[in-house]
Enzyme design. Structure first.
Site, short mmCIF file in Angstrom:
data_model
loop_
_atom_site.label_atom_id
_atom_site.label_comp_id
_atom_site.label_asym_id
_atom_site.label_seq_id
_atom_site.Cartn_x
_atom_site.Cartn_y
_atom_site.Cartn_z
N SER A 299 45.15 41.84 28.57
CA SER A 299 44.28 43.02 28.58
C SER A 299 45.09 44.26 28.96
O SER A 299 44.90 45.34 28.39
CB SER A 299 43.15 42.85 29.59
OG SER A 299 42.06 42.15 29.03
N ASN B 49 36.03 29.68 25.47
CA ASN B 49 37.29 30.29 25.01
C ASN B 49 38.51 29.76 25.77
O ASN B 49 39.47 29.27 25.16
CB ASN B 49 37.18 31.82 25.13
CG ASN B 49 38.50 32.51 24.78
OD1 ASN B 49 39.45 32.48 25.55
ND2 ASN B 49 38.56 33.10 23.61
N LYS C 20 34.37 43.91 38.25
CA LYS C 20 33.66 42.89 37.47
C LYS C 20 32.26 43.38 37.19
O LYS C 20 31.72 44.20 37.94
CB LYS C 20 33.58 41.57 38.27
CG LYS C 20 33.34 40.36 37.39
CD LYS C 20 34.63 39.93 36.73
CE LYS C 20 34.52 38.65 35.96
NZ LYS C 20 35.85 38.07 35.73
N THR D 132 44.03 33.61 28.08
CA THR D 132 43.65 32.95 29.34
C THR D 132 44.12 31.50 29.34
O THR D 132 44.79 31.04 30.28
CB THR D 132 42.13 33.04 29.57
OG1 THR D 132 41.74 34.42 29.45
CG2 THR D 132 41.72 32.52 30.93
N LYS E 296 44.09 38.74 41.40
CA LYS E 296 44.70 38.27 40.15
C LYS E 296 45.66 39.32 39.60
O LYS E 296 46.79 39.01 39.21
CB LYS E 296 43.56 38.03 39.15
CG LYS E 296 43.89 37.10 38.03
CD LYS E 296 42.71 36.99 37.06
CE LYS E 296 41.53 36.24 37.65
NZ LYS E 296 40.45 36.06 36.64
N1 GLU Z 1 37.26 38.03 32.51
C1 GLU Z 1 38.66 37.69 32.53
C2 GLU Z 1 39.06 37.22 33.91
O1 GLU Z 1 38.27 36.75 34.69
C3 GLU Z 1 39.53 38.79 31.98
C4 GLU Z 1 39.46 40.12 32.66
C5 GLU Z 1 40.17 41.23 31.93
O2 GLU Z 1 40.79 40.98 30.90
O3 GLU Z 1 40.09 42.37 32.40
O4 GLU Z 1 40.22 37.23 34.25
#
Ligand code: GLU
Length: 440
Positions: free
Chosen positions: A366, A229, A114, A198, A102
């Site tokens: 982020s 969210n 993660k 998101t 990503k």
């Molecule tokens: N948990 C979110 C994702 O799966 C955001 C991760 C982040 O902002 O570092 O993309």
């Protein structure tokens, strides 16, 4: 030894192994050394911790938590922390792997990480939740840091939890370290525009498609699975643009209404009345509207123009892929379509806008938050949104170009696009081709 011969072979590591399978397919369409693929099949580091928590009644519970750093060739690892009773190590490894891709898809200088805790947060009081969150940071403090690994929110974690975590880390370090974590509350160094980022990123993908397909939003019927969210903000932005959101669901089930729903009313019901209900609200006065109750499975199979899975992984599998009717699937959630289901969707000509692009808005903002924390200077919301749209649109177009040029599906194109970026970073450190040639 070739990369292909060394696929990770732990048969119980299901989700992670499935995630890794997508690498081989993408490799054929990228321009990188095979060694990069080999490296990316293994997470860099895996940490499992036990978190003892004193309960409000005086008893003690111990929770299991994980933090995985998948790859940091392009920068510090980055990715959320999930609180869910179904969290497994394999899942967290898969989620960290997806984060590597990503971050590369959108070209931000991060690798993937993660974390997760095996817990049902609804069964904890707020004080217990705070103790658990601070306890987790105490256990992983040596593993994270603004230049090593930067957590963020994910399923069932939120800005307040990020604030507690930042505070706990700062206490351990004995200095204020806002850039150790993102998704914080605005007064504690959060970024404007992080909250809806998101859903907004996924919405910008749809805007790109709208231009290509010359859609009139009023004619387009949308179903959204999951109303957390990401799902809420996606539905809100789409609805504000005139798209007809005909079905939504949460973990308890869904509602369908041919004319479409008033999304702000549903958001009000879900967040204030704690139940997703078919309502139309004027301020806090809500009246019920006609709607049909449907299950989550039925929602996925609706005859709509856009399907947005915004809940858990593995929702579309070989069991139901045949029955999916929506010609466009936008993966607001991480991993909602299994590896095998991809083949079926491709055969039936569905366009899947893959998670690593569709939900990359969150991590992109982020990154903006991290930049602002480090600079000590904060941006207006409009600036955040303009910069986000520029990135998502640019990458959407490059991926579409690659898809068309190579005649491949959009997921493979997105992976190939990301793999080229990661591979170039790996190659810059030297691969066997370089070393065998003595550097000539
Ligand atoms: N948990 C979110 C994702 O799966 C955001 C991760 C982040 O902002 O570092 O993309």
């Amino acid at each position: 030894m070739t990369a292909n011969a060394t696929l990770t072979a732990n048969p119980t590591d299901n989700i992670f192994d499935q995630a890794v399978l997508r690498l081989d397919r993408a490799f054929q369409h990228s321009e990188i050394d095979e060694e990069a693929v080999l490296k990316l099949k293994y997470p860099k580091a895996v940490l499992e911790v036990s978190i003892p928590v004193r309960r409000d009644d005086g008893s003690l519970s111990v929770f299991t938590g994980y933090r995985v750093r998948h790859d940091d060739t392009r920068g510090p690892t980055k990715g959320g922390i999930r609180y869910h009773p179904g969290v497994t190590l394999s899942e967290v490894k898969a989620l960290a792997f997806w984060m590597t891709f990503k971050c590369a898809v959108v070209g931000i200088p991060y690798g993937g990480g993660k974390g997760g805790i095996v817990v049902n947060p609804k069964e904890l009081s707020l004080l217990e939740l705070e103790r658990l969150s601070r306890g987790f940071i105490e256990q992983i403090a040596d593993f994270i840091g603004p230049e090593t690994d930067v957590p963020a929110p994910d399923m069932y974690t939120n800005a307040m939890i990020m604030g507690w975590m930042m505070d706990e880390y700062s206490k351990i370090e004995r200095r204020r370290v806002p850039s150790v974590i993102t998704g914080k509350p605005i007064p504690l160094g959060g970024s404007l525009g992080r909250d809806d980022a998101t859903g907004r990123g996924a919405y910008y993908c749809i805007k790109e498609l709208e231009q290509r397909r010359k859609w009139n939003p009023h004619d387009i019927r949308v179903a959204v699975q999951g109303f957390g969210n990401a799902g809420q903000h996606f539905a809100r932005l789409m609805h504000a643009d005139g798209y007809r959101i005909v079905a939504v669901s949460d973990s308890r089930g869904g509602i369908f209404r041919e004319e479409g729903f008033d999304i702000p009313s549903l958001i009000y019901a879900k967040n204030e009345m704690r139940e997703l209900q078919a309502v139309y609200c004027n301020g806090s006065v809500c009246e019920t509207v006609d709607a049909e109750k449907i299950t989550n499975e039925e929602l996925l199979e609706l005859d709509v123009d856009i399907l947005a899975p915004a809940a858990l992984e593995d929702q579309i599998s070989t069991q139901n892929a045949d029955a999916i009717k929506a010609p466009v699937i936008v993966e607001v959630a991480n991993g909602p379509v299994t590896f095998d289901a991809d083949d079926i969707l491709r055969e039936t000509d569905k366009l899947v806008i893959p998670d690593i692009l569709a939900n990359a808005g969150g991590v992109t903002v982020s990154y903006f938050e991290w930049l602002q924390n480090r600079a000590g200077e904060y941006w207006a919301e409009e600036e955040v949104q303009t910069r986000l749209q520029k990135i998502i649109s640019r990458e959407f177009r490059s991926i579409m170009d690659l898809k068309e040029e190579r005649e491949i599906d959009m997921r493979t194109a997105a992976y190939a696009h990301a793999l080229t970026r990661i591979g170039k970073a790996i190659e810059a450190q030297g691969t066997s081709r370089y070393f065998k040639s003595n550097g000539h």
